[in-house]
Write a protein that holds these residues in place. Structure first.
Motif, PDB file in Angstrom:
ATOM      1  N   LEU A   1      48.783  24.969  17.847  1.00 25.72           N
ATOM      2  CA  LEU A   1      48.962  24.045  16.723  1.00 25.72           C
ATOM      3  C   LEU A   1      48.733  24.753  15.389  1.00 25.72           C
ATOM      4  O   LEU A   1      49.443  24.504  14.418  1.00 25.72           O
ATOM      5  CB  LEU A   1      47.998  22.859  16.867  1.00 25.72           C
ATOM      6  CG  LEU A   1      48.214  22.000  18.120  1.00 25.72           C
ATOM      7  CD1 LEU A   1      47.202  20.869  18.177  1.00 25.72           C
ATOM      8  CD2 LEU A   1      49.635  21.440  18.154  1.00 25.72           C
ATOM      9  N   VAL A   2      47.758  25.655  15.365  1.00 21.94           N
ATOM     10  CA  VAL A   2      47.555  26.474  14.171  1.00 21.94           C
ATOM     11  C   VAL A   2      48.751  27.403  13.972  1.00 21.94           C
ATOM     12  O   VAL A   2      49.220  27.611  12.849  1.00 21.94           O
ATOM     13  CB  VAL A   2      46.246  27.280  14.297  1.00 21.94           C
ATOM     14  CG1 VAL A   2      46.162  28.356  13.220  1.00 21.94           C
ATOM     15  CG2 VAL A   2      45.042  26.355  14.196  1.00 21.94           C
TER      16      VAL A   2
ATOM     17  N   VAL B   1      41.652  33.527  10.911  1.00 27.50           N
ATOM     18  CA  VAL B   1      41.269  34.633  10.031  1.00 27.50           C
ATOM     19  C   VAL B   1      41.949  35.926  10.468  1.00 27.50           C
ATOM     20  O   VAL B   1      42.296  36.761   9.640  1.00 27.50           O
ATOM     21  CB  VAL B   1      39.732  34.793  10.030  1.00 27.50           C
ATOM     22  CG1 VAL B   1      39.300  35.969   9.175  1.00 27.50           C
ATOM     23  CG2 VAL B   1      39.070  33.512   9.535  1.00 27.50           C
ATOM     24  N   TYR B   2      42.136  36.088  11.764  1.00 28.53           N
ATOM     25  CA  TYR B   2      42.786  37.281  12.300  1.00 28.53           C
ATOM     26  C   TYR B   2      44.141  36.892  12.893  1.00 28.53           C
ATOM     27  O   TYR B   2      44.408  35.712  13.132  1.00 28.53           O
ATOM     28  CB  TYR B   2      41.917  37.928  13.385  1.00 28.53           C
ATOM     29  CG  TYR B   2      41.542  36.991  14.507  1.00 28.53           C
ATOM     30  CD1 TYR B   2      42.350  36.853  15.641  1.00 28.53           C
ATOM     31  CD2 TYR B   2      40.385  36.225  14.437  1.00 28.53           C
ATOM     32  CE1 TYR B   2      42.019  35.990  16.661  1.00 28.53           C
ATOM     33  CE2 TYR B   2      40.032  35.357  15.463  1.00 28.53           C
ATOM     34  CZ  TYR B   2      40.859  35.243  16.567  1.00 28.53           C
ATOM     35  OH  TYR B   2      40.526  34.372  17.574  1.00 28.53           O
ATOM     36  N   VAL B   3      44.993  37.892  13.099  1.00 25.78           N
ATOM     37  CA  VAL B   3      46.302  37.642  13.695  1.00 25.78           C
ATOM     38  C   VAL B   3      46.195  37.824  15.203  1.00 25.78           C
ATOM     39  O   VAL B   3      45.374  38.603  15.704  1.00 25.78           O
ATOM     40  CB  VAL B   3      47.377  38.584  13.115  1.00 25.78           C
ATOM     41  CG1 VAL B   3      47.605  38.283  11.653  1.00 25.78           C
ATOM     42  CG2 VAL B   3      46.983  40.039  13.308  1.00 25.78           C
TER      43      VAL B   3
ATOM     44  N   LEU C   1      32.096  28.429  17.055  1.00 20.19           N
ATOM     45  CA  LEU C   1      32.684  29.349  18.033  1.00 20.19           C
ATOM     46  C   LEU C   1      34.170  29.083  18.207  1.00 20.19           C
ATOM     47  O   LEU C   1      34.974  30.023  18.329  1.00 20.19           O
ATOM     48  CB  LEU C   1      31.963  29.207  19.379  1.00 20.19           C
ATOM     49  CG  LEU C   1      30.480  29.573  19.392  1.00 20.19           C
ATOM     50  CD1 LEU C   1      29.873  29.257  20.747  1.00 20.19           C
ATOM     51  CD2 LEU C   1      30.287  31.049  19.062  1.00 20.19           C
ATOM     52  N   TRP C   2      34.535  27.812  18.208  1.00 21.92           N
ATOM     53  CA  TRP C   2      35.952  27.440  18.378  1.00 21.92           C
ATOM     54  C   TRP C   2      36.800  27.967  17.221  1.00 21.92           C
ATOM     55  O   TRP C   2      37.945  28.406  17.418  1.00 21.92           O
ATOM     56  CB  TRP C   2      36.051  25.908  18.471  1.00 21.92           C
ATOM     57  CG  TRP C   2      37.327  25.403  19.068  1.00 21.92           C
ATOM     58  CD1 TRP C   2      38.486  26.100  19.228  1.00 21.92           C
ATOM     59  CD2 TRP C   2      37.580  24.092  19.594  1.00 21.92           C
ATOM     60  NE1 TRP C   2      39.449  25.319  19.807  1.00 21.92           N
ATOM     61  CE2 TRP C   2      38.919  24.091  20.043  1.00 21.92           C
ATOM     62  CE3 TRP C   2      36.817  22.941  19.709  1.00 21.92           C
ATOM     63  CZ2 TRP C   2      39.498  22.943  20.594  1.00 21.92           C
ATOM     64  CZ3 TRP C   2      37.390  21.821  20.268  1.00 21.92           C
ATOM     65  CH2 TRP C   2      38.708  21.815  20.707  1.00 21.92           C
ATOM     66  N   PHE C   3      36.248  27.921  16.010  1.00 22.11           N
ATOM     67  CA  PHE C   3      36.972  28.418  14.838  1.00 22.11           C
ATOM     68  C   PHE C   3      37.320  29.899  15.015  1.00 22.11           C
ATOM     69  O   PHE C   3      38.459  30.317  14.781  1.00 22.11           O
ATOM     70  CB  PHE C   3      36.124  28.218  13.581  1.00 22.11           C
ATOM     71  CG  PHE C   3      36.705  28.848  12.349  1.00 22.11           C
ATOM     72  CD1 PHE C   3      37.696  28.213  11.627  1.00 22.11           C
ATOM     73  CD2 PHE C   3      36.266  30.090  11.909  1.00 22.11           C
ATOM     74  CE1 PHE C   3      38.242  28.793  10.485  1.00 22.11           C
ATOM     75  CE2 PHE C   3      36.801  30.680  10.779  1.00 22.11           C
ATOM     76  CZ  PHE C   3      37.799  30.020  10.060  1.00 22.11           C
TER      77      PHE C   3
ATOM     78  N   LEU D   1      45.821  30.594   4.609  1.00 22.04           N
ATOM     79  CA  LEU D   1      45.818  29.232   4.076  1.00 22.04           C
ATOM     80  C   LEU D   1      46.467  28.254   5.053  1.00 22.04           C
ATOM     81  O   LEU D   1      46.004  27.116   5.197  1.00 22.04           O
ATOM     82  CB  LEU D   1      46.558  29.191   2.736  1.00 22.04           C
ATOM     83  CG  LEU D   1      45.790  29.702   1.522  1.00 22.04           C
ATOM     84  CD1 LEU D   1      46.718  29.798   0.320  1.00 22.04           C
ATOM     85  CD2 LEU D   1      44.616  28.778   1.196  1.00 22.04           C
ATOM     86  N   SER D   2      47.505  28.693   5.728  1.00 22.82           N
ATOM     87  CA  SER D   2      48.181  27.833   6.706  1.00 22.82           C
ATOM     88  C   SER D   2      47.239  27.474   7.847  1.00 22.82           C
ATOM     89  O   SER D   2      47.122  26.302   8.244  1.00 22.82           O
ATOM     90  CB  SER D   2      49.427  28.535   7.254  1.00 22.82           C
ATOM     91  OG  SER D   2      50.290  28.929   6.207  1.00 22.82           O
ATOM     92  N   GLY D   3      46.565  28.474   8.379  1.00 20.59           N
ATOM     93  CA  GLY D   3      45.634  28.223   9.465  1.00 20.59           C
ATOM     94  C   GLY D   3      44.437  27.398   9.041  1.00 20.59           C
ATOM     95  O   GLY D   3      43.979  26.515   9.781  1.00 20.59           O
TER      96      GLY D   3
END
Length: 261
Positions: free
Chosen positions: A213-214, A191-193, A183-185, A71-73
């Motif tokens: 920043l994320v 979604v992954y660490v 692609l940038w997402f 949720l944070s990302g």
């Protein structure tokens, strides 16, 4: 140019209010739709990947660590993508107004920025409420979201206005950027660490200005920690350069903007 924007500040504020009211018109849930969409997307990812990602976060004892991380990302990325994509298309969408009304054209992406920021604040409030059900109470580290919002919005605004001017003269820019954003997402640890990424690919993440920043959002909301100020230096430089580049291009192309529309 900045002076003319300041002179039209009441027009900008009134336009932001009008846009928000227009979105909520004839909608029973109103502003909740801006919150439900990203929350639903985060819920789907949480259901599908929660067990897989839980194994990738061994130092986390909280069973809700991955949903909070996600949720944070998603909140950080949502602010970035909304400002960028809407700023890129705003001149074309408001072509009729640009041809009929005389006002500083740069007001349009600023209105987009203000509207997106309000939506983002509403989302953060809803996320804070959800975190309470997870037993995750907001701490002082949430204050770090303020510089995070400013940096994300500046980066998105600079890229969006720059591409928005180009999009007026070459409409393929918006189509290409839609693919780039997807692609940038996935190139950003949302979604992954980050620890799950192979060592070779982790070096590539350093060239992604959105990654730190994320991470700022994820550290503040999940770990209640501040950011690495050295780590967010590259996005500060990139964001400042993109804003200056956008202003320069806009100023040179402003005279031909309406004719191209």
């Amino acid at each position: 140019m900045l002076k003319s924007i300041w002179n039209y500040r009441h027009f900008i504020l009134a336009s932001i209010k009008g846009e928000l009211r227009g979105r909520f018109a004839r909608s029973r849930l109103g502003a909740l739709w801006f919150i439900l969409h990203p929350l639903a997307q985060a819920l789907i990812f949480s259901i599908v990947l929660s067990e897989v990602m839980r194994a990738k976060m061994p130092n986390m004892t909280n069973p809700a660590a991955y949903p909070i991380y996600l949720l944070s990302g998603m909140a950080a990325w949502g602010l970035f993508s909304e400002i960028l994509m809407r700023s890129m298309n705003v001149f074309i969408e408001q072509a009729a107004a640009l041809k009929k009304i005389s006002f500083p054209r740069l007001c349009l992406p600023i209105i987009v920025w203000g509207s997106a920021l309000i939506n983002h604040l509403l989302l953060l409030v809803s996320i804070a409420v959800i975190f309470l059900f997870f037993g995750q109470y907001p701490g002082l580290a949430w204050l770090y979201l303020i510089p995070g919002m400013l940096l994300i919005s500046a980066l998105a605004f600079g890229i969006g206005v720059f591409l928005g001017v180009l999009n007026v003269f070459a409409r393929d820019v918006a189509q290409a950027m839609a693919v780039v954003m997807q692609l940038w997402f996935w190139f950003t640890p949302i979604v992954y660490v980050k620890s799950a990424v192979p060592e070779g690919f982790q070096k590539l993440l350093r060239f992604n200005p959105m990654a730190p920043l994320v991470e700022l959002y994820q550290n503040a909301l999940l770990l209640n920690e501040g950011p690495s100020w050295l780590g967010i230096l590259p996005p500060i430089v990139v964001g400042a350069c993109m804003v200056l580049l956008a202003f320069t291009l806009f100023r040179r192309a402003s005279a031909d903007l309406v004719d191209a529309l």
